[in-house]
Write a protein that holds these residues in place. Structure first.
Motif, PDB file in Angstrom:
ATOM      1  N   GLY A  45       0.576  -1.116  -0.079  1.00 50.14           N
ATOM      2  CA  GLY A  45       0.024  -0.219  -0.040  1.00 50.14           C
ATOM      3  C   GLY A  45       0.822   1.170   0.108  1.00 50.14           C
ATOM      4  O   GLY A  45       0.394   2.352   0.427  1.00 50.14           O
ATOM      5  N   LEU A  46       2.036   1.228  -0.785  1.00 48.59           N
ATOM      6  CA  LEU A  46       2.805   2.366  -0.733  1.00 48.59           C
ATOM      7  C   LEU A  46       2.704   3.084  -1.970  1.00 48.59           C
ATOM      8  O   LEU A  46       1.918   2.571  -2.916  1.00 48.59           O
ATOM      9  CB  LEU A  46       4.154   1.865  -0.529  1.00 48.59           C
ATOM     10  N   ARG A  47       3.072   4.476  -2.245  1.00 45.61           N
ATOM     11  CA  ARG A  47       2.777   5.223  -3.289  1.00 45.61           C
ATOM     12  C   ARG A  47       4.172   5.017  -4.303  1.00 45.61           C
ATOM     13  O   ARG A  47       3.686   4.922  -5.281  1.00 45.61           O
ATOM     14  CB  ARG A  47       2.860   6.651  -2.669  1.00 45.61           C
ATOM     15  N   ASP A  48       5.307   4.884  -3.838  1.00 46.98           N
ATOM     16  CA  ASP A  48       6.170   4.736  -4.925  1.00 46.98           C
ATOM     17  C   ASP A  48       7.729   4.171  -4.212  1.00 46.98           C
ATOM     18  O   ASP A  48       7.485   3.538  -3.256  1.00 46.98           O
ATOM     19  CB  ASP A  48       6.744   6.164  -5.358  1.00 46.98           C
ATOM     20  N   ARG A  49       8.423   4.079  -5.291  1.00 51.09           N
ATOM     21  CA  ARG A  49       9.761   3.380  -4.695  1.00 51.09           C
ATOM     22  C   ARG A  49      10.444   4.038  -3.616  1.00 51.09           C
ATOM     23  O   ARG A  49      11.004   3.491  -2.609  1.00 51.09           O
ATOM     24  CB  ARG A  49      10.834   3.539  -6.002  1.00 51.09           C
ATOM     25  N   ARG A  50      10.341   5.497  -3.553  1.00 47.74           N
ATOM     26  CA  ARG A  50      10.846   6.136  -2.325  1.00 47.74           C
ATOM     27  C   ARG A  50      10.119   5.671  -1.064  1.00 47.74           C
ATOM     28  O   ARG A  50      11.115   5.563  -0.079  1.00 47.74           O
ATOM     29  CB  ARG A  50      10.483   7.822  -2.676  1.00 47.74           C
ATOM     30  N   GLU A  51       8.964   5.590  -1.020  1.00 47.46           N
ATOM     31  CA  GLU A  51       8.368   5.089   0.076  1.00 47.46           C
ATOM     32  C   GLU A  51       8.914   3.582   0.503  1.00 47.46           C
ATOM     33  O   GLU A  51       8.957   3.330   1.710  1.00 47.46           O
ATOM     34  CB  GLU A  51       6.983   5.203   0.158  1.00 47.46           C
ATOM     35  N   LEU A  52       9.140   2.837  -0.580  1.00 44.74           N
ATOM     36  CA  LEU A  52       9.486   1.407  -0.514  1.00 44.74           C
ATOM     37  C   LEU A  52      11.049   1.454   0.197  1.00 44.74           C
ATOM     38  O   LEU A  52      11.057   0.466   0.986  1.00 44.74           O
ATOM     39  CB  LEU A  52       9.534   0.574  -1.806  1.00 44.74           C
ATOM     40  N   LYS A  53      11.804   2.405  -0.185  1.00 44.91           N
ATOM     41  CA  LYS A  53      13.141   2.495   0.469  1.00 44.91           C
ATOM     42  C   LYS A  53      13.034   2.573   1.683  1.00 44.91           C
ATOM     43  O   LYS A  53      14.129   2.325   2.526  1.00 44.91           O
ATOM     44  CB  LYS A  53      13.950   3.331  -0.622  1.00 44.91           C
ATOM     45  N   ARG A  54      12.158   3.415   2.212  1.00 41.89           N
ATOM     46  CA  ARG A  54      12.246   3.522   3.490  1.00 41.89           C
ATOM     47  C   ARG A  54      11.233   2.812   4.486  1.00 41.89           C
ATOM     48  O   ARG A  54      10.926   3.134   5.710  1.00 41.89           O
ATOM     49  CB  ARG A  54      11.708   5.252   3.936  1.00 41.89           C
ATOM     50  N   TRP A  55      10.469   1.826   3.894  1.00 47.03           N
ATOM     51  CA  TRP A  55       9.471   1.009   4.521  1.00 47.03           C
ATOM     52  C   TRP A  55      10.387   0.205   5.603  1.00 47.03           C
ATOM     53  O   TRP A  55      11.293  -0.583   5.174  1.00 47.03           O
ATOM     54  CB  TRP A  55       8.761   0.538   3.730  1.00 47.03           C
ATOM     55  N   ARG A  56       9.991  -0.115   6.756  1.00 47.75           N
ATOM     56  CA  ARG A  56      10.782  -0.558   7.823  1.00 47.75           C
ATOM     57  C   ARG A  56      10.302  -1.961   8.283  1.00 47.75           C
ATOM     58  O   ARG A  56      10.597  -2.484   9.334  1.00 47.75           O
ATOM     59  CB  ARG A  56      10.688   0.354   9.151  1.00 47.75           C
ATOM     60  N   GLY A  57       9.691  -2.491   7.326  1.00 43.99           N
ATOM     61  CA  GLY A  57       9.222  -4.075   7.681  1.00 43.99           C
ATOM     62  C   GLY A  57      10.251  -5.117   7.741  1.00 43.99           C
ATOM     63  O   GLY A  57      11.396  -4.993   7.002  1.00 43.99           O
ATOM     64  N   THR A  58       9.958  -6.347   8.409  1.00 41.30           N
ATOM     65  CA  THR A  58      10.731  -7.322   8.662  1.00 41.30           C
ATOM     66  C   THR A  58      10.223  -8.581   8.203  1.00 41.30           C
ATOM     67  O   THR A  58       8.932  -8.706   8.538  1.00 41.30           O
ATOM     68  CB  THR A  58      11.493  -7.425   9.936  1.00 41.30           C
ATOM     69  N   PRO A  59      10.531  -9.691   7.546  1.00 41.63           N
ATOM     70  CA  PRO A  59      10.041 -10.900   7.432  1.00 41.63           C
ATOM     71  C   PRO A  59       9.700 -11.680   8.694  1.00 41.63           C
ATOM     72  O   PRO A  59      10.437 -11.638   9.689  1.00 41.63           O
ATOM     73  CB  PRO A  59      11.244 -11.655   6.650  1.00 41.63           C
ATOM     74  N   ASN A  60       8.567 -12.100   8.441  1.00 43.76           N
ATOM     75  CA  ASN A  60       8.012 -12.867  10.058  1.00 43.76           C
ATOM     76  C   ASN A  60       8.880 -13.921  10.167  1.00 43.76           C
ATOM     77  O   ASN A  60       9.057 -13.964  11.623  1.00 43.76           O
ATOM     78  CB  ASN A  60       6.644 -13.566   9.608  1.00 43.76           C
ATOM     79  N   ASP A  61       9.907 -14.409   9.365  1.00 42.07           N
ATOM     80  CA  ASP A  61      10.703 -15.752   9.920  1.00 42.07           C
ATOM     81  C   ASP A  61      12.194 -15.209  10.320  1.00 42.07           C
ATOM     82  O   ASP A  61      13.063 -16.071  10.409  1.00 42.07           O
ATOM     83  CB  ASP A  61      10.639 -16.784   8.926  1.00 42.07           C
ATOM     84  N   SER A  62      12.231 -13.724  10.298  1.00 43.48           N
ATOM     85  CA  SER A  62      13.447 -13.343  10.676  1.00 43.48           C
ATOM     86  C   SER A  62      13.920 -13.081  11.965  1.00 43.48           C
ATOM     87  O   SER A  62      13.146 -12.850  12.744  1.00 43.48           O
ATOM     88  CB  SER A  62      13.718 -11.592   9.936  1.00 43.48           C
ATOM     89  N   PRO A  63      14.911 -13.655  12.224  1.00 42.64           N
ATOM     90  CA  PRO A  63      15.304 -13.630  13.751  1.00 42.64           C
ATOM     91  C   PRO A  63      15.415 -12.262  14.343  1.00 42.64           C
ATOM     92  O   PRO A  63      15.457 -11.922  15.500  1.00 42.64           O
ATOM     93  CB  PRO A  63      16.789 -13.934  13.800  1.00 42.64           C
ATOM     94  N   LEU A  64      15.564 -11.226  13.507  1.00 41.51           N
ATOM     95  CA  LEU A  64      15.250  -9.846  13.973  1.00 41.51           C
ATOM     96  C   LEU A  64      14.166  -9.349  14.582  1.00 41.51           C
ATOM     97  O   LEU A  64      14.026  -8.551  15.361  1.00 41.51           O
ATOM     98  CB  LEU A  64      15.710  -8.770  12.536  1.00 41.51           C
TER      99      LEU A  64
END
Length: 202
Positions: A45-64
């Motif tokens: 649900g982002l507007r463009d590549r710039r928002e994608l670059k700053r999106w802070r999501g993490t994969p569900n299976d990531s140890p992070l």
């Protein structure tokens, strides 16, 4: 929400690579990269590549996602505290010659090599050599080690540090340990970065 292929592309976008660079690195077509980028933007649900670059999501299976918030680090935006220098990067012309010189002549402990990237241990600080650019660049990147890269990123951003993009995974080791980074600049425009390892639960 994102497929593994989409995650790889998203992390590359957050790292700052262009579509052409991503296609070359991943050995896929430019159209395939554009397709994955467009899909990720739509799904999130982002507007463009710039928002994608700053999106802070993490994969569900990531140890992070399971990294404990360290109360002594970065919990107070007014008093963030960086950890020790974890890595310094340097660009070189020829990775094989550089590897032989730093390892054979200087006697640094060789950790591993991936294509045009080589890593050495300097008493606990990692030296990262890369010949991907084709010619040495004038500035090295200093990487500060942090226990929780998400908390560190949030605290420093709250103090006015402008990051190039969100924290992103740049490599997963065979044992499942993930390497995460986030890049920013000092007041003179020189590159700096946060680096963190997220280890899988034992």
């Amino acid at each position: 929400m994102l497929t593994p292929a989409e995650w790889r592309i998203v992390n590359a976008v957050r790292h700052g690579f262009s579509n052409g660079e991503i296609a070359k690195r991943r050995g896929i077509s430019l159209d395939a990269v554009k397709y994955h980028v467009a899909n990720a933007i739509a799904k999130l649900g982002l507007r463009d590549r710039r928002e994608l670059k700053r999106w802070r999501g993490t994969p569900n299976d990531s140890p992070l996602r399971h990294t404990k918030q360290h109360e002594d680090l970065f919990m107070d935006p007014q008093t963030p505290s960086l950890g020790p220098i974890g890595q310094i990067s340097r660009t070189v012309k020829d990775i094989a010659k550089a590897e032989a010189w730093y390892g054979g002549i200087l006697g640094l402990k060789h950790l591993y090599t991936f294509g045009k990237l080589a890593f050495f241990d300097c008493g606990g600080t990692r030296l990262y050599l890369s010949s991907e650019r084709g010619a040495p660049e004038p500035e090295s990147i200093i990487y500060f080690r942090v226990a929780d890269i998400a908390a560190a990123h949030a605290a420093l951003a709250a103090r006015g540090v402008e990051f190039n993009g969100a924290p992103h995974m740049i490599h997963r080791h065979a044992d499942g340990t993930e390497e995460w980074m986030a890049f920013f600049q000092d007041p003179d425009g020189r590159p700096l970065a946060l680096i963190s390892q997220a280890k899988p639960a034992q």
